[in-house]
Design an enzyme around this catalytic site. Structure first.
Site, PDB file in Angstrom:
ATOM      1  N   ARG A 237      -0.648  -4.472  10.508  1.00 35.94           N
ATOM      2  CA  ARG A 237      -1.029  -3.112  10.848  1.00 35.94           C
ATOM      3  C   ARG A 237      -0.422  -2.798  12.210  1.00 35.94           C
ATOM      4  NH1 ARG A 237      -2.138  -2.369   6.312  1.00 35.94           N
ATOM      5  NH2 ARG A 237      -4.072  -1.615   5.341  1.00 35.94           N
ATOM      6  N   GLU A 266       0.977   6.750  11.698  1.00 32.79           N
ATOM      7  CA  GLU A 266       1.763   6.836  10.461  1.00 32.79           C
ATOM      8  C   GLU A 266       1.487   8.184   9.790  1.00 32.79           C
ATOM      9  OE1 GLU A 266       1.086   3.486   7.886  1.00 32.79           O
ATOM     10  OE2 GLU A 266       1.607   2.037   9.406  1.00 32.79           O
ATOM     11  N   HIS A 285       5.981   1.856   5.862  1.00 35.34           N
ATOM     12  CA  HIS A 285       4.823   1.172   5.260  1.00 35.34           C
ATOM     13  C   HIS A 285       5.076   0.926   3.773  1.00 35.34           C
ATOM     14  CE1 HIS A 285       0.229   0.538   5.778  1.00 35.34           C
ATOM     15  NE2 HIS A 285       0.720  -0.287   4.881  1.00 35.34           N
TER      16      HIS A 285
HETATM   17  C1  8YV Z   1      -0.827   0.415   1.494  1.00 40.47           C
HETATM   18  C2  8YV Z   1      -1.493  -1.705   2.475  1.00 40.47           C
HETATM   19  O1  8YV Z   1      -1.483   0.809   2.601  1.00 40.47           O
HETATM   20  O2  8YV Z   1      -2.766  -2.628   0.759  1.00 40.47           O
HETATM   21  C3  8YV Z   1      -2.695  -2.389   1.978  1.00 40.47           C
HETATM   22  O3  8YV Z   1      -3.548  -2.704   2.836  1.00 40.47           O
HETATM   23  O4  8YV Z   1      -1.288  -1.619   3.649  1.00 40.47           O
HETATM   24  C4  8YV Z   1      -0.511  -1.080   1.549  1.00 40.47           C
HETATM   25  O5  8YV Z   1      -0.564  -1.694   0.340  1.00 40.47           O
HETATM   26  C5  8YV Z   1      -1.748   0.742   0.406  1.00 40.47           C
HETATM   27  O6  8YV Z   1      -1.256   0.207  -0.721  1.00 40.47           O
HETATM   28  C6  8YV Z   1      -1.846   2.279   0.292  1.00 40.47           C
HETATM   29  O7  8YV Z   1      -2.081   2.629  -1.034  1.00 40.47           O
END
Ligand code: 8YV
Length: 319
Positions: A237, A266, A285
Site C-alpha cells: 500500500r 490514488e 495499482h
Molecule cells: C485491488 C488490492 O485493490 O486486493 C487488494 O487488496 O489491492 C487489489 O487487488 C482490489 O482488487 C480492488 O478491487
C-alpha cells in the site's frame, strides 16, 4: 422475500446473473457524479454490500441499519473500520489466495522493469533516439543471482520468494512479524531484522498489509540504510512508505530507483513529482488486475456474500 444487495463494483454478466437469481441487486456507480447520493439512497434497504476501494465511514453505515455483510473484492481491508463493523454486527469478507500469484507476478514485473529500465528505454526507442548500439549510460542492472529483501512473508511475500529463488536464482532475505522456518527451508530464505534487510538487499519488495504498525514503515531513516544501487518495489500500500522521503531519496539518487504500484493518493495525480523521475516505474495499482484474477476475486466475493446472507460462515471472514 429476497435479501437486498448493493453492488458498487461491476460484475461479469454471468456472475451478476447468478447473484440476481438469489438476491435483489441494486448497482451504484460510486465513481459517477451522483454516485455517493445514490449509494446513500440505497443503503437503508441493504442487507449486503459488494465492492472495493470505498471507505464506508460511520456516516454511511448509520444509513444501513439492516446491513449484515460487506463482501470486499480485495485482500487488503485497510479501508474498513473493522472494529466498528464488528460492533455493529456487520461481517466483513475478503478475497485472499485467488490474487496471490497475480500480485506476485506484478511485483516481479515491476522489479525487472525498474532494474532493466524497460519503460524508460522503450520510450527512448519510441522517441527515435536509438541510433547506435547502447553504451553504459543506458545499461540496467542484473536481477538473477542478486539479493532480494522481502518485507512481509505472507501469501504474496512467499509467492514473490518462490519466483525470486526458483525463477531468478536470487538470494532471499525476509522480514516479517516472526521467523518462518518453513519458508527458510523452501526458498533458502534468511530471516533478518528490517535494518539488516535494507542494508544488504539489492532489491527490496514490500508486501505487508497496511496497518498502524506498517504505516510509513519505510521512511527517510530506512531509505538511507539501502544501498545506492538498490531498488524499492512497492506492491503493498502507498502509505507503507513515506512518499515525501522516497521522492527525495530518488531525486538525490540515494537509491537506484523504485517500482511503485501503489500510492498514498490514488489515482496518482498527473503532476506528481514521482512521474518526472526516469528511475521510477509507476503502475496504476494493477496488482491483481488481470481478467482471470479479477473474475476469480469477484466470484469469491459473491460466494462469501451469498453464504453470509444464507446464515452460513463464508470461506473468508475478516472479523
Ligand atoms: C485491488 C488490492 O485493490 O486486493 C487488494 O487488496 O489491492 C487489489 O487487488 C482490489 O482488487 C480492488 O478491487
Amino acid at each position: 422475500m429476497k435479501k437486498r444487495v448493493v453492488l458498487y463494483k461491476r460484475l461479469s454478466p454471468a456472475l451478476l446473473a447468478q447473484l440476481e437469481q438469489q438476491v435483489e441487486v441494486t448497482w451504484v456507480d460510486t465513481s459517477a457524479a451522483d454516485g455517493l447520493a445514490r449509494l446513500r439512497d440505497a443503503l437503508p434497504g441493504a442487507h449486503g454490500l459488494l465492492g472495493a476501494s470505498l471507505r464506508l465511514d460511520a456516516g454511511l453505515l448509520d444509513l444501513a441499519p439492516q446491513l449484515q455483510v460487506i463482501a470486499s473484492v480485495s485482500v487488503g481491508v485497510d479501508n474498513y473500520d473493522i472494529e466498528a463493523l464488528t460492533r455493529r454486527g456487520i461481517m466483513l469478507t475478503n478475497t485472499p489466495d485467488v490474487l496471490t500469484e497475480t500480485t506476485a507476478d506484478t511485483g516481479l514485473a515491476l522489479l525487472l522493469a525498474t532494474a532493466r529500465r524497460v519503460v524508460e528505454l522503450a520510450n527512448w526507442v519510441r522517441d527515435g533516439h536509438w541510433q547506435a548500439s547502447l553504451g553504459p549510460a543506458h545499461f540496467g542492472n542484473d536481477v538473477h543471482g542478486k539479493r532480494i529483501g522481502i518485507v512481509g512473508m505472507g501469501r504474496i511475500g512467499q509467492a514473490v520468494a518462490r519466483r525470486a529463488a526458483a525463477g531468478f536464482g536470487m538470494q532471499v532475505l525476509y522480514h516479517s512479524s516472526r521467523p518462518k522456518p518453513e519458508v527458510e527451508a523452501r526458498y533458502s530464505a534468511r530471516y533478518c531484522d528490517l535494518d539488516t534487510l535494507l542494508a544488504e538487499a539489492d532489491y527490496v519488495c514490500l508486501t505487508v498489509p497496511l496497518s498502524a504498525a506498517t504505516e510509513k514503515l519505510i521512511g527517510a531513516r530506512e531509505l538511507a540504510l539501502m544501498k545506492p544501487e538498490a531498488i524499492l518495489v512497492n506492491i503493498a500500500r502507498g502509505r507503507v512508505v513515506d512518499e515525501a522521503a522516497l521522492l527525495v531519496a530518488l531525486q538525490e539518487k540515494r537509491i537506484r530507483g523504485a517500482g511503485l504500484d501503489v500510492f498514498v493518493q490514488e489515482p496518482l495525480p498527473a503532476d506528481s513529482p514521482l512521474l518526472r523521475l526516469e528511475n521510477v516505474v509507476a503502475t496504476p495499482h494493477i496488482g491483481s488486475a488481470t481478467h482471470e484474477t479479477r473474475e476469480a476475486m469477484a466470484r469469491c466475493a459473491v460466494d462469501n456474500l451469498l453464504s453470509a446472507l444464507a446464515g452460513q460462515r463464508p470461506a473468508n471472514v475478516v472479523n
